[in-house]
Design a protein around this motif. Structure first.
Motif, PDB file in Angstrom:
ATOM      1  N   GLU A 124       1.198  -6.110   0.194  1.00  0.00           N
ATOM      2  CA  GLU A 124       2.465  -5.503  -0.872  1.00  0.00           C
ATOM      3  C   GLU A 124       3.688  -6.613  -1.070  1.00  0.00           C
ATOM      4  N   GLU A 163       1.381   2.561  -6.445  1.00  0.00           N
ATOM      5  CA  GLU A 163       0.659   3.161  -5.529  1.00  0.00           C
ATOM      6  C   GLU A 163       1.806   2.915  -4.185  1.00  0.00           C
ATOM      7  N   PHE A 164       2.303   1.715  -3.993  1.00  0.00           N
ATOM      8  CA  PHE A 164       2.981   1.360  -2.682  1.00  0.00           C
ATOM      9  C   PHE A 164       4.281   2.274  -2.929  1.00  0.00           C
ATOM     10  N   ILE A 166       4.983   5.086  -4.424  1.00  0.00           N
ATOM     11  CA  ILE A 166       4.680   6.760  -4.259  1.00  0.00           C
ATOM     12  C   ILE A 166       4.682   6.806  -2.672  1.00  0.00           C
ATOM     13  N   HIS A 167       3.813   5.755  -2.188  1.00  0.00           N
ATOM     14  CA  HIS A 167       3.907   6.149  -0.644  1.00  0.00           C
ATOM     15  C   HIS A 167       5.154   5.781  -0.080  1.00  0.00           C
ATOM     16  N   ASP A 170       7.410   8.969  -0.396  1.00  0.00           N
ATOM     17  CA  ASP A 170       6.968  10.019   0.373  1.00  0.00           C
ATOM     18  C   ASP A 170       7.182   9.843   1.829  1.00  0.00           C
ATOM     19  N   SER A 171       6.860   8.531   2.329  1.00  0.00           N
ATOM     20  CA  SER A 171       7.022   8.260   3.798  1.00  0.00           C
ATOM     21  C   SER A 171       8.583   7.900   4.134  1.00  0.00           C
ATOM     22  N   ARG A 192       2.244  10.347 -10.354  1.00  0.00           N
ATOM     23  CA  ARG A 192       0.867  10.344  -9.719  1.00  0.00           C
ATOM     24  C   ARG A 192      -0.266  10.497 -10.710  1.00  0.00           C
TER      25      ARG A 192
END
Length: 345
Positions: A124, A163-164, A166-167, A170-171, A192
């Protein structure tokens, strides 16, 4: 705009007269909404079959803007001084009025990992650095120095960073903020959906290439230009990626793979790790790389010669010369070293 009797017209009245009341209000974009808005722009620019030069440029520029906005805001949540280039000189007033010099993306990632305990993998981190390089080239020079970077590369790299992020949202962000409003949730759903579409395009292209890749999958490795398992090695001309059309000559393809994909250097052996490149026991070329993942089985590494394309399993390192060899009866040295030892007696 002036009035003959009253002189200058207040800005609010001027905005109302021109139908631009919203422009007279304070310009304010909350950090998360600002970052998500950039990501919505990214997916909008990359969706569909017709993706041109302008769309690619703004996708890269806006994706980098989203990275900086979202990662630095997480750093600010840890402590506001950490977003300054030099935290020791931080002034709250500079942050409030936006006049500060902020840390670089590399510094942001380092501080997130070391000070905030955020999990960011080496891949990443590498993806983020490659994106920053693409953005700098496009924004400051209007062109890419590497002609091998094309739509296929940008879409694949953008999908990984999307993708990184979005995660990450979220986290690392949403749990520390108030419950997201309808607009935030809508933006995330739209992002998404766009990511799925971009991933789907990449997957569809790989499926179209499958008939050409299947016969050579034992010598097909991950391309560091686009991250796809589509780089065919073991040919006289070197290596060629069917996905992004990247080419590399035969002289340094093995070391390039070892450096770019496996993160090995000349200092690997000094640290007790594997050397980047060894001599091949079949063709004699200095092009054997150990523990390579191929398209034939991306989870089980093999030893692969990037010159002749031969793969090996069960190889050991010779206790005398350090070169890999295939033992046939439990011996600990290669044939060359055994022969040398015998003739020396």
């Amino acid at each position: 705009m002036t009035d003959e009797n009253e002189g200058a017209v207040p800005a609010e009245q001027a905005a109302s007269a021109t139908g631009c009341e919203g422009l007279a209000a304070e310009v304010h974009y909350p950090p998360v909404d600002n970052g998500l808005d950039y990501l919505v722009s990214v997916v909008d620019h990359l969706r569909g079959e017709e993706v041109g030069r302008r769309e690619l440029k703004y996708a890269v520029v806006h994706l980098q803007a989203a990275v900086e906005c979202l990662l630095k805001y997480r750093l600010e949540l840890e402590h506001w001084s950490l977003v300054f280039k030099n935290p020791g000189d931080a002034k709250r007033s500079d942050l409030d009025d936006g006049s500060l010099t902020t840390c670089t993306v590399d510094q942001t990632v380092t501080r997130l990992v070391n000070l905030a305990g955020v999990a960011i993998s080496s891949k990443e981190d590498k993806d983020l650095k490659q994106l920053a390089s693409l953005r700098n080239q496009l924004q400051h020079y209007g062109r890419l120095h590497d002609a091998k970077v094309n739509r296929y590369v940008i879409e694949a790299k953008a999908a990984d960073v999307l993708e990184f992020l979005i995660h990450f949202v979220d986290s690392e962000l949403l749990p520390r903020l108030d419950p997201p409003d309808g607009e935030t949730a809508e933006s995330l759903a739209r992002i998404r959906e766009g990511l799925d579409e971009i991933r789907g395009y990449v997957a569809a292209r790989m499926r179209r290439l499958r008939p050409d890749l299947d016969p050579v999958k034992s010598r097909t490795v991950q391309c560091w230009n686009c991250d796809q398992y589509a780089l065919i090695v073991g040919g006289k001309a070197g290596a060629y990626c069917l996905y992004c059309h990247y080419r590399r000559g035969p002289d340094d393809i093995a070391s390039a793979y070892a450096y770019e994909v496996l993160d090995r250097t000349e200092w690997s052996a000094i640290r007790g790790e594997l050397d980047p490149v060894y001599w091949c026991p079949v063709c004699g070329g200095e092009a054997l790389v150990r523990r390579v993942l191929t398209a034939a089985d991306p989870r089980n590494p093999v030893d692969l010669c990037f010159h002749c394309g031969e793969t090996f399993s069960g190889m050991d390192e010779c206790v005398r010369c350090g070169e890999p060899f295939a033992p046939t009866g439990g011996e600990s040295a290669c044939d060359g070293c055994l022969h040398a030892a015998i003739t020396a007696e």
